[in-house]
Each structure stands twice: as C-alpha cells, then as structure tokens.
Write a protein that holds these residues in place. Structure first.
Motif, PDB file in Angstrom:
ATOM      1  N   ASP A   1      18.822  31.662  38.582  1.00  0.00           N
ATOM      2  CA  ASP A   1      19.456  32.968  38.763  1.00  0.00           C
ATOM      3  C   ASP A   1      20.380  32.961  39.983  1.00  0.00           C
ATOM      4  O   ASP A   1      20.075  32.308  40.995  1.00  0.00           O
ATOM      5  CB  ASP A   1      18.387  34.041  38.978  1.00  0.00           C
ATOM      6  N   PRO A   2      21.470  33.766  39.930  1.00  0.00           N
ATOM      7  CA  PRO A   2      22.406  33.825  41.070  1.00  0.00           C
ATOM      8  C   PRO A   2      21.725  34.195  42.385  1.00  0.00           C
ATOM      9  O   PRO A   2      22.143  33.747  43.451  1.00  0.00           O
ATOM     10  CB  PRO A   2      23.400  34.915  40.647  1.00  0.00           C
TER      11      PRO A   2
ATOM     12  N   ASN B   1      18.556  47.900  41.947  1.00  0.00           N
ATOM     13  CA  ASN B   1      17.789  46.652  41.951  1.00  0.00           C
ATOM     14  C   ASN B   1      16.657  46.792  40.934  1.00  0.00           C
ATOM     15  O   ASN B   1      15.884  47.746  40.980  1.00  0.00           O
ATOM     16  CB  ASN B   1      17.206  46.384  43.352  1.00  0.00           C
TER      17      ASN B   1
ATOM     18  N   TYR C   1      39.618  35.945  32.956  1.00  0.00           N
ATOM     19  CA  TYR C   1      40.162  36.247  34.292  1.00  0.00           C
ATOM     20  C   TYR C   1      40.800  35.032  34.951  1.00  0.00           C
ATOM     21  O   TYR C   1      41.541  35.162  35.925  1.00  0.00           O
ATOM     22  CB  TYR C   1      39.076  36.850  35.206  1.00  0.00           C
ATOM     23  N   LYS C   2      40.552  33.834  34.398  1.00  0.00           N
ATOM     24  CA  LYS C   2      41.149  32.639  35.021  1.00  0.00           C
ATOM     25  C   LYS C   2      42.573  32.386  34.499  1.00  0.00           C
ATOM     26  O   LYS C   2      43.343  31.713  35.160  1.00  0.00           O
ATOM     27  CB  LYS C   2      40.262  31.415  34.775  1.00  0.00           C
TER      28      LYS C   2
ATOM     29  N   SER D   1      27.507  36.221  30.967  1.00  0.00           N
ATOM     30  CA  SER D   1      26.277  35.917  31.717  1.00  0.00           C
ATOM     31  C   SER D   1      25.098  36.542  30.984  1.00  0.00           C
ATOM     32  O   SER D   1      25.274  37.344  30.058  1.00  0.00           O
ATOM     33  CB  SER D   1      26.373  36.492  33.133  1.00  0.00           C
ATOM     34  N   GLY D   2      23.886  36.194  31.429  1.00  0.00           N
ATOM     35  CA  GLY D   2      22.693  36.780  30.810  1.00  0.00           C
ATOM     36  C   GLY D   2      22.767  38.301  30.857  1.00  0.00           C
ATOM     37  O   GLY D   2      22.732  38.978  29.814  1.00  0.00           O
TER      38      GLY D   2
ATOM     39  N   GLY E   1      35.126  33.841  32.184  1.00  0.00           N
ATOM     40  CA  GLY E   1      35.913  32.780  32.795  1.00  0.00           C
ATOM     41  C   GLY E   1      36.461  31.680  31.908  1.00  0.00           C
ATOM     42  O   GLY E   1      37.122  30.774  32.411  1.00  0.00           O
TER      43      GLY E   1
ATOM     44  N   LYS F   1      33.980  31.499  26.238  1.00  0.00           N
ATOM     45  CA  LYS F   1      33.063  32.597  26.565  1.00  0.00           C
ATOM     46  C   LYS F   1      33.603  33.915  26.002  1.00  0.00           C
ATOM     47  O   LYS F   1      32.847  34.737  25.481  1.00  0.00           O
ATOM     48  CB  LYS F   1      32.860  32.687  28.081  1.00  0.00           C
TER      49      LYS F   1
ATOM     50  N   GLY G   1      30.388  28.006  36.541  1.00  0.00           N
ATOM     51  CA  GLY G   1      30.509  28.620  35.211  1.00  0.00           C
ATOM     52  C   GLY G   1      30.343  27.607  34.092  1.00  0.00           C
ATOM     53  O   GLY G   1      30.598  27.918  32.921  1.00  0.00           O
TER      54      GLY G   1
ATOM     55  N   THR H   1      17.229  44.086  33.599  1.00  0.00           N
ATOM     56  CA  THR H   1      18.344  44.509  34.464  1.00  0.00           C
ATOM     57  C   THR H   1      19.439  45.171  33.628  1.00  0.00           C
ATOM     58  O   THR H   1      19.949  46.242  33.982  1.00  0.00           O
ATOM     59  CB  THR H   1      18.921  43.281  35.208  1.00  0.00           C
TER      60      THR H   1
ATOM     61  N   HIS I   1      13.552  39.534  33.515  1.00  0.00           N
ATOM     62  CA  HIS I   1      14.264  40.432  34.415  1.00  0.00           C
ATOM     63  C   HIS I   1      15.758  40.520  34.100  1.00  0.00           C
ATOM     64  O   HIS I   1      16.408  41.500  34.437  1.00  0.00           O
ATOM     65  CB  HIS I   1      14.012  40.050  35.878  1.00  0.00           C
TER      66      HIS I   1
ATOM     67  N   ASP J   1      27.364  40.870  42.826  1.00  0.00           N
ATOM     68  CA  ASP J   1      28.703  40.472  43.291  1.00  0.00           C
ATOM     69  C   ASP J   1      28.715  38.955  43.477  1.00  0.00           C
ATOM     70  O   ASP J   1      28.891  38.437  44.562  1.00  0.00           O
ATOM     71  CB  ASP J   1      29.131  41.243  44.543  1.00  0.00           C
ATOM     72  N   ILE J   2      28.562  38.295  42.327  1.00  0.00           N
ATOM     73  CA  ILE J   2      28.378  36.836  42.333  1.00  0.00           C
ATOM     74  C   ILE J   2      29.545  36.102  43.001  1.00  0.00           C
ATOM     75  O   ILE J   2      29.345  35.020  43.560  1.00  0.00           O
ATOM     76  CB  ILE J   2      28.109  36.309  40.901  1.00  0.00           C
TER      77      ILE J   2
ATOM     78  N   LEU K   1      25.852  27.054  37.703  1.00  0.00           N
ATOM     79  CA  LEU K   1      25.883  28.513  37.586  1.00  0.00           C
ATOM     80  C   LEU K   1      27.127  29.071  38.270  1.00  0.00           C
ATOM     81  O   LEU K   1      27.759  30.010  37.787  1.00  0.00           O
ATOM     82  CB  LEU K   1      24.613  29.056  38.244  1.00  0.00           C
ATOM     83  N   PHE K   2      27.493  28.461  39.409  1.00  0.00           N
ATOM     84  CA  PHE K   2      28.642  28.990  40.157  1.00  0.00           C
ATOM     85  C   PHE K   2      29.973  28.407  39.694  1.00  0.00           C
ATOM     86  O   PHE K   2      31.020  29.004  39.936  1.00  0.00           O
ATOM     87  CB  PHE K   2      28.433  28.794  41.667  1.00  0.00           C
TER      88      PHE K   2
END
Ligand SMILES: NC(=O)c1ccc[n+]([C@@H]2O[C@H](COP(=O)([O-])OP(=O)(O)OC[C@H]3O[C@@H](n4cnc5c(N)ncnc54)[C@H](OP(=O)(O)O)[C@@H]3O)[C@@H](O)[C@H]2O)c1
Length: 349
Positions: free
Chosen positions: A49-50, A280, A203-204, A161-162, A183, A187, A327, A137, A133, A250-251, A324-325
């Motif tokens: 998870d982030p 949260n 967005y890329k 994302s999840g 990204g 996707k 992508g 979320t 979670h 805010d990954i 994860l970061f």
C-alpha cells in the motif's frame, strides 16, 4: 524459545526521494515464545500500500515511522498456527492485521488498529483488496464523504489503483457520470472498457485541463483525489459550483523529499462555494463487516470488478513497493509469502 525461525525484511536506510530496493535488507530472527493471550500468525499475503512509504520516513504519517533495523510495517493476512488465546485467535482462522514484511507475526490481545477475523473460505487476496481496507476506503469515501447523485460528474485520480477503480464503479452505480485519470493507455482502456467508466485521461500524455474542459464543460461536481500535488491544483480550476473535493490520498507527494508545491488554485474552492474534506478509513472501521458484505454482493452480481497483481515471495516486497510508485503494475499489488498459490485469474509474475 520457539523452534520456528522468522524471515523478515527490515528497513536498512531511509529513502531520500524515491524509494529503492537498497533501502531494505533481508534477515532471519527467532520467533519469540508466545505470552499470555498471544497467538502466532503465519503470514500468507502482504498488501503493498502507498501508506508504507510514509512509514519509511522518520516523521511517519498518521502512524510513527519505522525504526532502522525494524521489520517494515505492512498490512497482511495470515493463518493462526499457534495460540494461547483460542477464544480470540482460534487455530486455523484467518486474520487481517498489520503483519509486517515477515513470515510470522505475534498477535497481541486487544490491539490497535484492530485485528479482523475473516469469514471462512474468503479468498485471501480479496481481503487485501476489494474486501479489505482498499474496498472499504472506496466504499466509505464515495458513499459517506463524496455522496454522488445521479447525473453528477464524478472524477477520480489514480483511477486504475485499488481504491480509485472501486470508487469509480461505486459512483457509477449511484448514477454519476464517471471520469478517471490514470498513467498509461492500458490503464485508461481497462477502466473504460472493463469497469464501465465514461472516459479516462492519460495524465502522462494528455493535457488534463483541456480534456476536462471537453468532458465536463460545466465543471466537475465531485473530485475523488488519490494523487494530490499538481494534479489536484489542475483539477481545482475545473470544479463546478458547490463541488466536493474528497481528499483520499496524495500519492504524488509520498515518494519525494521536496515539500509539496502550494496549491495555486485553492481560491477556486471559495469562488465555487466548494467543500474539501479528507478522511481516514480507520475512523470508519466499525462499518467493516457491513461494507465488506455489500462489496462482496456487488462482486458476486458482476457489478464490481477488481484485479490483483501478485508478486511471488517475501523477498520481492521491496520491488513491489518501488513498482507501486513507478505505476508498473495493473491491479492491486500483493506479495505471496506462504501457503497455496494465487488465484489463477490474478496476474502473477
Ligand atoms: N484515506 C484513506 O484512509 C486511505 C486508505 C487507503 C488508501 N488511501 C489512498 O488511496 C490512494 C490509492 O491507494 P491504492 O492502495 O488503491 O493504490 P495502488 O493500487 O497501489 O495504486 C497506486 C497508483 O498510484 C499512481 N501513482 C503513483 N505515483 C503517482 C504520481 N506521482 N502521480 C500520479 N499517480 C501516481 C500509479 O498509477 P498511474 O500509473 O496511474 O500513475 C499507481 O499504480 C493512495 O493515495 C492512498 O494513499 C487512502
């Protein structure tokens, strides 16, 4: 001393900027003898998870930072293999917990955050994704915070994302027009063609502001934001009157060592009489069983799709966090630590 040995991944050095595999070391330690009320969980899967990235910094986030040499904190699921507390932790039952990146984890009586016993027969990777979670979320964030109405424009960032993929599908079930931001073209295609989003912006490669003007000329009614930073600032210029901006994550600010740039467009919140609200999931954990039951029902009815991306072996947890970061995954990243193999439908590598 317990005869079992515990393979762990510990934090060897703190990341400066982007996390790398060199921040972690693999080690083997003794499993301690169980105390009164304790049980031993054999970890089966870890959810990557982030939020883990925040725990690698000394200051932490909503939980303290992990110390150097300490096992990396992480959500996971496992099976009770020894117990001194058969009422709370029966042998053979599956629990979700902050297990950490390790093979064995000691369960204490009455911990915080709470340890959740899972229904028998549930797929373990589901528990780290759609029925865990991540799903909760999205459920809480959409139905209790965002509250989309039929016909409203609902935009979600990190749409593949999840959390983002589930949030968009739940908003669609409420009758909203759902747009995503993600990204890669693959996707974007996944959320539109398979999950039923109305459109998705890459967005890329695309001009997000221009595409939003085209897709939502009257503005965005609800922005469910998982990314923060520049992307949030761009979208703030395109919000509608009385918009709601839900701050889920805010990954884009987690894996950098420079402070986030100020939001230049925050004045649009006032100008558009909009509302921004963070939340949260841990504050809503008493809704877990109700939310998980609803998510499971939608899934069984084919209304909710979810995808996992499984990496095999505890030693691959650092690689998973890096991916994860960047992508470089499609679906919720999980690591299989022990036990039977992953669901054959999940992507595995
Ligand atoms: N509020 C809460 O209680 C709560 C609870 C759980 C999670 N969250 C938040 O929910 C969000 C999604 O979590 P998750 O576990 O569902 O994520 P995930 O499945 O692990 O996916 C993360 C995705 O974020 C995107 N991403 C990474 N770095 C980015 C950047 N710099 N700019 C834009 N996009 C970036 C990547 O997709 P692309 O290829 O599209 O860039 C990546 O695949 C996170 O912000 C997380 O912190 C909040």
């Amino acid at each position: 001393m317990n005869a079992r040995r515990n393979h762990q991944i510990v934090l060897a050095r703190r990341p400066t900027g982007a996390v790398s595999e060199a921040c972690f070391e693999s080690t083997v330690r003794d499993v301690p003898e169980l105390g009164e009320g304790e049980a031993l969980l054999q970890v089966r899967y870890l959810g990557i998870d982030p939020t883990i990235r925040g725990w690698l910094d000394e200051r932490g986030n909503y939980m303290p930072g992990v110390a150097i040499g300490e096992c990396v904190r992480s959500n996971g699921v496992g099976v009770v293999v020894e117990t001194n507390n058969p009422d709370e932790y029966p042998l053979g039952r599956v629990f979700m917990h902050l297990t950490g990146w390790q093979e064995y984890c000691v369960l204490q009586p009455n911990p915080y955050p709470p340890i959740t016993m899972l229904p028998e027969g549930v797929a373990l990777t589901d528990v780290l994704g759609v029925l865990g979670h991540i799903g909760i979320t999205a459920y809480v964030g959409v139905l209790e915070v965002a509250r989309p109405e039929p016909g409203q424009t609902f935009l979600v960032s990190a749409a593949a994302s999840g959390v983002g993929s589930i949030a968009g599908q739940i908003a669609k079930m409420q009758g909203a027009r759902v747009f995503g931001i993600a990204g890669t073209a693959a996707k974007c295609a996944w959320v539109v063609d398979e999950l039923g989003f109305d459109a998705c912006i890459d967005y890329k490669t695309e001009d997000v502001a221009a595409r939003l003007r085209e897709l939502a000329p009257e503005g965005v009614d609800i922005f469910f934001d998982n990314v923060g930073g520049r992307l949030l600032d761009t979208v703030l210029r395109r919000i509608a009157v009385h918009a709601r901006v839900v701050l889920c994550g805010d990954i884009s600010t987690y894996d950098v060592d420079t402070p986030p740039r100020p939001l230049h467009n925050i004045r649009y919140v006032m100008g558009k009489r909009a509302r921004m609200e963070g939340f949260n999931t841990l504050d809503h954990w008493d809704h877990y069983h109700e939310a998980a039951a609803q998510l499971a029902e939608w899934r069984a009815q084919g209304k909710l799709k979810f995808r996992e991306h499984v990496l095999e072996g505890l030693d691959r947890a650092p690689e998973a966090l890096v991916r994860l970061f960047t992508g470089d995954h499609l679906g919720k990243l999980v690591v299989r630590v022990s036990g039977p193999g992953a669901d054959p439908e999940a992507r595995t590598d």
